[in-house]
Scaffold this motif. Structure first.
Motif, short mmCIF file in Angstrom:
data_model
loop_
_atom_site.label_atom_id
_atom_site.label_comp_id
_atom_site.label_asym_id
_atom_site.label_seq_id
_atom_site.Cartn_x
_atom_site.Cartn_y
_atom_site.Cartn_z
N GLU A 139 63.86 34.31 27.59
CA GLU A 139 62.93 33.37 28.21
C GLU A 139 63.33 31.91 27.98
OE1 GLU A 139 58.99 32.85 26.23
OE2 GLU A 139 59.63 34.58 25.03
N PHE A 140 64.29 31.69 27.10
CA PHE A 140 64.77 30.32 26.84
C PHE A 140 66.19 30.10 27.38
CE2 PHE A 140 61.97 31.72 23.37
CZ PHE A 140 60.96 30.78 23.48
N ALA A 141 66.73 31.08 28.09
CA ALA A 141 68.15 31.08 28.48
C ALA A 141 68.54 29.87 29.30
CB ALA A 141 68.50 32.36 29.23
N THR A 142 67.62 29.34 30.09
CA THR A 142 67.95 28.21 30.97
C THR A 142 67.32 26.91 30.50
OG1 THR A 142 66.10 28.78 32.43
CG2 THR A 142 68.26 29.72 32.96
N GLN A 143 66.82 26.90 29.27
CA GLN A 143 66.29 25.65 28.71
C GLN A 143 67.36 24.94 27.89
OE1 GLN A 143 62.50 25.79 26.74
NE2 GLN A 143 61.74 27.49 27.99
N LYS A 144 67.33 23.63 27.89
CA LYS A 144 68.30 22.87 27.10
C LYS A 144 68.11 23.16 25.62
CE LYS A 144 68.99 19.03 30.31
NZ LYS A 144 68.91 17.56 30.53
N LEU A 145 69.22 23.26 24.91
CA LEU A 145 69.19 23.60 23.50
C LEU A 145 68.37 22.59 22.70
CD1 LEU A 145 70.66 26.09 22.35
CD2 LEU A 145 72.31 24.54 21.34
N GLY A 146 68.40 21.33 23.12
CA GLY A 146 67.68 20.29 22.40
C GLY A 146 66.18 20.48 22.40
N ASN A 147 65.68 21.30 23.33
CA ASN A 147 64.24 21.55 23.41
C ASN A 147 63.81 22.80 22.66
OD1 ASN A 147 63.96 19.32 25.13
ND2 ASN A 147 64.37 20.56 26.95
N LEU A 148 64.76 23.48 22.01
CA LEU A 148 64.46 24.74 21.35
C LEU A 148 64.24 24.56 19.86
CD1 LEU A 148 67.01 27.09 23.16
CD2 LEU A 148 64.68 26.47 23.84
N SER A 149 63.62 25.55 19.25
CA SER A 149 63.36 25.52 17.80
C SER A 149 64.65 25.71 17.03
CB SER A 149 62.38 26.63 17.43
OG SER A 149 63.00 27.91 17.61
N THR A 150 64.60 25.39 15.73
CA THR A 150 65.77 25.57 14.87
C THR A 150 66.21 27.03 14.85
OG1 THR A 150 65.12 23.73 13.45
CG2 THR A 150 66.65 25.33 12.51
N GLY A 151 65.25 27.95 14.76
CA GLY A 151 65.58 29.36 14.75
C GLY A 151 66.24 29.82 16.03
N MET A 152 65.77 29.33 17.17
CA MET A 152 66.36 29.71 18.45
C MET A 152 67.76 29.13 18.60
SD MET A 152 65.78 31.66 20.95
CE MET A 152 64.05 31.99 20.55
N LYS A 153 67.96 27.92 18.09
CA LYS A 153 69.31 27.34 18.11
C LYS A 153 70.27 28.17 17.27
CE LYS A 153 67.73 22.55 18.62
NZ LYS A 153 67.56 21.24 17.94
N GLN A 154 69.79 28.64 16.09
CA GLN A 154 70.64 29.45 15.22
C GLN A 154 70.98 30.78 15.87
OE1 GLN A 154 72.27 28.76 12.67
NE2 GLN A 154 72.32 30.34 11.10
N LYS A 155 69.99 31.38 16.52
CA LYS A 155 70.24 32.65 17.20
C LYS A 155 71.21 32.46 18.37
CE LYS A 155 65.79 33.85 17.51
NZ LYS A 155 64.58 34.69 17.79
N THR A 156 71.08 31.34 19.07
CA THR A 156 72.02 31.05 20.16
C THR A 156 73.43 30.88 19.61
OG1 THR A 156 70.30 29.97 21.49
CG2 THR A 156 72.59 29.44 22.01
N ALA A 157 73.55 30.14 18.51
CA ALA A 157 74.87 29.95 17.89
C ALA A 157 75.47 31.27 17.47
CB ALA A 157 74.75 29.01 16.69
N LEU A 158 74.64 32.19 16.96
CA LEU A 158 75.14 33.49 16.53
C LEU A 158 75.70 34.28 17.71
CD1 LEU A 158 73.42 35.87 14.02
CD2 LEU A 158 74.50 36.75 16.06
N VAL A 159 74.93 34.39 18.79
CA VAL A 159 75.41 35.20 19.92
C VAL A 159 76.61 34.56 20.59
CG1 VAL A 159 73.15 36.25 20.30
CG2 VAL A 159 73.76 34.22 21.59
N VAL A 160 76.65 33.23 20.63
CA VAL A 160 77.82 32.55 21.20
C VAL A 160 79.07 32.83 20.38
CG1 VAL A 160 78.85 30.25 21.51
CG2 VAL A 160 76.58 30.73 22.44
#
Length: 256
Positions: A139-160
């Motif tokens: 649900e956050f896939a098309t939102q800019k990373l700057g608008n996401l929570s710290t946890g969501m940024k970390q999870k994005t970094a992990l999958v990337v």
């Protein structure tokens, strides 16, 4: 067991800033001192130690981000010193200091890194769908990373970091700064990766993380490996925290 990582005498030092030189009388700080160990395919190997022990420096050398002063390491038979490109194709690397551009979206970043590794678009789409669903990123896939929570940024970094499905994965403090729910998602996923036959080396100062995940653990203090064994053999009848502090006091002569 098949050996996937062989570390041979890795050593790395850094010049001290003037203020530390004046305080400590050392112009050079030896961050990692003649480090040697092996990791077998399919295991989770933990580097346990306090801040400043040399854990991050070790992992950065293994990830070919910095060169050792001496020594070498071989990942899947490829040298981190003379064959950096081949090593990078084999590994995934996640660090708490990874700063993804916050103007991009998780979907764009996953596709971008997949393209860097030459991943077929259909394969990229399938992996992204599976990983985003697992980590609740859809649900956050098309939102800019700057608008996401710290946890969501970390999870994005992990999958990337694993977009190219690497066989050897390096995680530097994988749960650092995460809330308990996100940390559980990450630790459960690491266990799933091991079940798939992936090999993982991680650094941490969290005893419970080692106890939950690691098949073997190396204790790193002041740049030296002071113990290396399975958790059961290392701790015997004590818990890991007691064992660690005994090793720390024995190694440094400091009471904790």
């Amino acid at each position: 067991m098949e050996e996937i990582l062989k570390v041979e005498g890795l050593t790395k030092s850094f010049k001290q800033p003037k203020k530390f030189f004046k305080q400590q009388g050392e112009a050079v700080k030896i961050a990692v001192n003649n480090l040697s160990f092996t990791v077998d395919r399919g295991e989770i190997f933990g580097l346990l130690g306090p801040n400043g022990a040399g854990k991050t420096t070790t992992l950065r050398m293994l990830a070919t981000l910095i060169k050792p002063d001496s020594g070498n390491a071989f990942i899947c038979g490829k040298s981190i010193v003379s064959d950096e490109s081949a090593v990078r194709r084999k590994i995934g690397f996640l660090t708490g200091e990874l700063k993804l551009d916050e103007t991009f979206t998780p979907a764009y970043l996953f596709e971008f890194f997949s393209d860097l590794y030459g991943i077929d678009k259909s394969v990229c789409k399938e992996r992204m769908s599976r990983l985003f669903r697992k980590f609740g990123i859809n649900e956050f896939a098309t939102q800019k990373l700057g608008n996401l929570s710290t946890g969501m940024k970390q999870k994005t970094a992990l999958v990337v970091s694993i977009a190219h499905d690497p066989e050897f994965i390096i995680f530097d403090e994988p749960t650092n700064g995460l809330d308990v729910l996100t940390a559980k998602v990450v630790t459960d996923f690491l266990q799933e990766l091991r079940a798939e036959g992936k090999t993982i080396i991680l650094s941490t100062h969290i005893f419970s993380l080692v106890e939950k995940l690691c098949d073997r653990v190396g204790v790193l203090i002041n740049g030296r490996l002071v113990a290396l064994d399975s958790l059961q053999n290392l701790t015997k009848e004590k818990n890991l925290e007691e064992t660690f502090f005994e090793l720390y006091e024995k190694t440094t002569g400091e009471r904790v």
